[in-house]
Design an enzyme around this catalytic site. Structure first.
Site, PDB file in Angstrom:
ATOM      1  N   ASP A   1      34.363  25.615   9.008  1.00  0.00           N
ATOM      2  CA  ASP A   1      33.919  26.804   9.726  1.00  0.00           C
ATOM      3  C   ASP A   1      33.658  27.900   8.692  1.00  0.00           C
ATOM      4  O   ASP A   1      34.179  27.841   7.572  1.00  0.00           O
ATOM      5  CB  ASP A   1      35.013  27.230  10.708  1.00  0.00           C
ATOM      6  CG  ASP A   1      34.626  28.461  11.501  1.00  0.00           C
ATOM      7  OD1 ASP A   1      33.457  28.562  11.887  1.00  0.00           O
ATOM      8  OD2 ASP A   1      35.501  29.319  11.711  1.00  0.00           O
TER       9      ASP A   1
ATOM     10  N   ASP B   1      39.982  27.566  12.254  1.00  0.00           N
ATOM     11  CA  ASP B   1      41.111  28.472  12.449  1.00  0.00           C
ATOM     12  C   ASP B   1      42.159  27.906  13.388  1.00  0.00           C
ATOM     13  O   ASP B   1      43.214  28.506  13.586  1.00  0.00           O
ATOM     14  CB  ASP B   1      40.640  29.843  12.939  1.00  0.00           C
ATOM     15  CG  ASP B   1      39.968  29.783  14.313  1.00  0.00           C
ATOM     16  OD1 ASP B   1      40.064  28.742  14.978  1.00  0.00           O
ATOM     17  OD2 ASP B   1      39.356  30.782  14.713  1.00  0.00           O
TER      18      ASP B   1
ATOM     19  N   CYS C   1      67.302   0.082   8.111  1.00  0.00           N
ATOM     20  CA  CYS C   1      68.478   0.648   8.787  1.00  0.00           C
ATOM     21  C   CYS C   1      68.056   1.378  10.062  1.00  0.00           C
ATOM     22  O   CYS C   1      68.676   1.206  11.126  1.00  0.00           O
ATOM     23  CB  CYS C   1      69.201   1.620   7.859  1.00  0.00           C
ATOM     24  SG  CYS C   1      69.745   0.913   6.297  1.00  0.00           S
TER      25      CYS C   1
ATOM     26  N   ASP D   1      38.405  26.692  17.163  1.00  0.00           N
ATOM     27  CA  ASP D   1      37.822  25.402  16.803  1.00  0.00           C
ATOM     28  C   ASP D   1      38.673  24.223  17.267  1.00  0.00           C
ATOM     29  O   ASP D   1      38.501  23.104  16.783  1.00  0.00           O
ATOM     30  CB  ASP D   1      37.643  25.324  15.280  1.00  0.00           C
ATOM     31  CG  ASP D   1      36.695  26.386  14.758  1.00  0.00           C
ATOM     32  OD1 ASP D   1      35.611  26.525  15.336  1.00  0.00           O
ATOM     33  OD2 ASP D   1      37.040  27.076  13.787  1.00  0.00           O
TER      34      ASP D   1
END
Length: 760
Positions: free
Chosen positions: A448, A648, A25, A652
């Site tokens: 990290d 984070d 659709c 990074d």
């Protein structure tokens, strides 16, 4: 004008199309819209039934967009310009669509039931005078009244040179009805009953599908319901209650205990605990005070807060999460390309097969009668005595109704709807369907250290007193002198004293010596906190605790001597502590066969100690942000294109982009800034495990759905073309196939997201 700059005439429109229930659709809607001039960008969402369009207002208009969708055979429930109105949720339109489907089902169901009862009377030996006239009148209700929208949709689609699902249903119901009218002039088998039954079962299926798909997409509706509906503002010293839409940035909002925070903001006055479980998945409330950020729709537990609004409307955390979930639910996964190619050519192919089956039975029907004789031995609805023309008509209609590719079109989006919604409930946001599919194939997970594996802030880990003081006295004296410093280490000591409920001593004559330590008078005594070099300069004998300090430093901790006057009284160590679930998460990832690598700018000694604690396989330490991308490239060259990076999302960012899957882990308030494919709100490392598991489970459901839907059509169409499948049985089977795909996808809502290695 610079080519990169958007045209000032470019506008955004959002259309709500409740009947757009599958990828097939959505494809027809997109195809019709793309024929218009000035279409810059276009995206469809099966989950929310939305079509988002970026277009040039000088070349087309909102009315033209709406007309194009209706030409494809679909009704537009609402059309708005995003620049002039808030984005519609589609919830009201979806509810209206469900109510209309319910009404049409019953309008068709009552006369269809009466027809079935009338059909049974002659079988019981009871004659029904004027039988054909009665059933013709009764059948007109489901076929032409309840089924009117289906036929209108089919006509519009054909006129627009497209073929949607409604075309198959119309061709399967209208010809039998009109052929049945010949019975008034020439004695023949009536097909009117079949037309009514096909339409009725189709409408029953539409209602059941709408209801089931509503359950699949309810994650969005639940999120919409989480937000506050009003806010109490402080204006001119008075409390004023306003709708949430009236809140603007800078407004002061009063949040009482038990109330939801109306919008994202910053605490100006008051202290309380906020339940942020909807954002982070964490059950424990977080303490909030002046200066702390709060998230809209979170729950204030006990204190009275005054909050300054910092984000409102579509900029809030909740709105961004809803947008991300909708995007993930509506985006395509690589495996869907196959389904799209098939469904794009499926309806025209079905029409050809239907016509071919009619011609074959008309021309070679007598030669094929043996097929009917064989089928009649085990299929009660097969009548080998029927004429070739009648068998041809029945087989052509059966092909039309059995072959609706609804199940194939629903296979992928329903699984993505449920999977992405389930992830959002656990604080896992996939930015795209591709991320959901690729996550399951990750071979290496790069993490990290600071803020990812660790809490990202130092805490007191060790307190070694000498014989002259106890542990609490040592920590109290050290924290009292450190209270004069803004250094993170000093803050860690002060925080620890608060946790223990101890009072700080009176501080005077404070001095901070760069690179050495701090000193001051605490309760009239000279207290120093610093490194070995400074203690040596101050002629403090550190021999008694030198070995303990060296051991702590070898563990990657920052250890400091504490002296009173000229006497050493102990050592206090501070370190960035591990998150509570770090070890469990790494163990689960390793159980999956995923190798873990630490990538950090910290010193090798501290990195190695953390890695040993949690069970990390490899360590790359002392790597600058610019060097992290190169490490990711090396791992991709070594392990192939199946490397994920967890960081984070800000520092990074380059490494997250370089990795095949970038995973941002951090606070929910930063969700809009994360440059990643997957976002783990709240920082739970077990979210990595749950994201991997959800990826595997979702992809498995997609594959199961595609296999079932494809096998169903491949097997059913030849049976129908051979004259062995009654059209009424076909429409029931078609509906059951679509519902089975939806029900299979809904099982993701109940799937366990623990012990991932058991799901392999």
């Amino acid at each position: 004008m610079n080519a990169a700059e958007p045209s000032p005439k470019r506008q955004s429109a959002i259309l709500i199309v409740p009947g757009m229930g599958s990828d097939h659709c959505a494809g027809l809607v997109s195809q019709s819209l793309k024929r218009l001039p000035g279409i810059a960008e276009l995206s469809t969402s099966i989950a929310s039934h939305k079509v988002r369009i970026e277009f040039d207002a000088e070349q087309t208009s909102l009315a033209a967009l709406q007309q194009a969708v209706e030409q494809a055979g679909y009704q537009v429930a609402k059309a708005v310009l995003a620049s002039t109105a808030g984005e519609p949720t589609g919830a009201e339109e979806e509810e209206q669509y469900l109510r209309d489907a319910w009404r049409r089902m019953w309008i068709a169901g009552v006369p269809a039931t009466l027809i079935m009862l009338l059909m049974a009377l002659p079988m019981a030996g009871v004659a029904v005078p004027g039988y054909l006239a009665i059933v013709v009148v009764l059948a007109a209700i489901p076929v032409f009244i309840a089924g009117a929208s289906t036929h209108v949709s089919a006509w519009k689609a054909l006129r627009n040179r497209t073929a949607n699902m409604d075309v198959l249903i119309s061709l399967g119901s209208l010809p039998p009805y009109f052929i049945g009218l010949v019975g008034f002039f020439y004695p023949m088998t009536s097909f009117v009953e079949m037309a009514a039954t096909i339409t009725t079962f189709h409408l029953i299926g539409r209602y059941l599908e709408a209801r089931a798909k509503g359950r699949a997409s309810q994650a969005i509706r639940k999120m919409l319901e989480l937000g506050a509906k009003s806010a109490v503002l402080l204006r001119d010293g008075k409390e004023v209650q306003v709708p949430i839409e009236a809140v603007v940035v800078g407004d002061l909002m009063l949040v009482r205990p038990g109330e939801k925070v109306p919008s994202d903001g910053e605490v100006v006055e008051g202290n309380s605990h906020i339940d942020e479980s909807l954002a982070t998945g964490e059950s424990l409330p977080k303490e909030k005070g002046p200066g702390d950020a709060v998230i809209g729709a979170t729950l204030n537990k006990e204190g009275l807060l005054t909050v300054r609004a910092t984000k409102v409307g579509q900029d809030t955390f909740l709105a961004q999460v809803i947008d991300l979930v909708e995007h993930a639910q509506s985006s395509k996964v690589p495996i869907q390309e196959f389904a799209d190619r098939v469904t794009g050519r499926f309806v025209p192919l079905v029409l050809l097969i239907s016509l071919a089956s009619l011609v074959v039975w008309l021309v070679w029907g007598e030669s094929l009668r043996g097929v009917l004789v064989w089928g009649a031995t085990w299929l009660p609805w097969v009548n080998p005595e029927l004429s070739p023309g009648l068998v041809g008509l029945l087989s052509a209609v059966a092909v039309l109704v059995i072959a609706c590719p609804c199940a194939l079109g629903l296979a992928t989006p329903t699984a993505l709807m449920v999977g992405a919604g389930r992830g959002a409930e656990r604080g896992i946001l996939y930015r795209s369907g591709t991320a959901i599919q690729m996550f399951k194939d990750i071979k290496v997970m790069v993490l990290d250290k600071t803020g990812t594996l660790t809490l990202g802030k130092p805490v007191v880990t060790d307190c070694l007193p000498s014989a002259s003081v106890d542990e609490q006295a040592l920590l109290r004296l050290a924290a009292s002198v450190e209270y004069g410093s803004e250094h993170p280490i000093a803050q860690a000591m002060v925080e620890r004293i608060k946790e223990l409920g101890l009072e700080l001593g009176a501080l005077s004559d404070f001095q901070a010596l760069n690179g050495l330590g701090v000193q001051g008078q605490v309760d009239g005594q000279l207290i120093r906190v610093g490194n070995a070099r400074w203690m040596q300069e101050c002629q403090v004998d550190t021999a008694a605790l030198a070995s303990q300090l060296e051991t702590l430093e070898n563990q990657g901790k920052t250890a400091l001597y504490v002296s009173r006057e000229q006497q050493l009284i102990g050592v206090v160590a501070v370190a960035d502590s591990l998150k509570e679930d770090a070890q469990a998460a790494i163990a689960e990832l390793r159980a999956l066969g995923i190798q873990t690598v630490m990538l950090t700018g910290d010193n090798p000694r501290a990195a190695a100690h953390i890695a040993a604690q949690v069970g990390i396989d490899k360590v790359h330490a002392g790597v600058l942000p610019s060097g992290k991308v190169e490490v990711i490239r090396q791992l991709q060259a070594e392990y192939g294109q199946w490397v994920a990076m967890v960081g984070d999302g800000i520092n990074d960012a380059p490494a997250l982009k370089q990795a095949n899957i970038g995973i941002a882990i951090g606070s929910g308030a930063d969700v809009a800034m994360e440059a990643a494919d997957v976002i783990l709100i709240g920082g739970r490392l077990m979210g990595l495990v749950e994201a991997a598991q959800l990826s595997r489970l979702t992809f498995r459901k997609i594959v199961e759905n595609l296999i079932w839907a494809s096998a169903y059509n491949v097997a059913a169409i030849p049976i129908a073309a051979a004259g062995l499948l009654h059209p009424m049985i076909g429409v029931i089977a078609m509906t059951a196939s679509s519902l089975s795909v939806i029900v299979n996808s809904l099982q993701l809502k109940r799937a366990s997201l623990s012990a991932i290695h058991k799901t392999q």
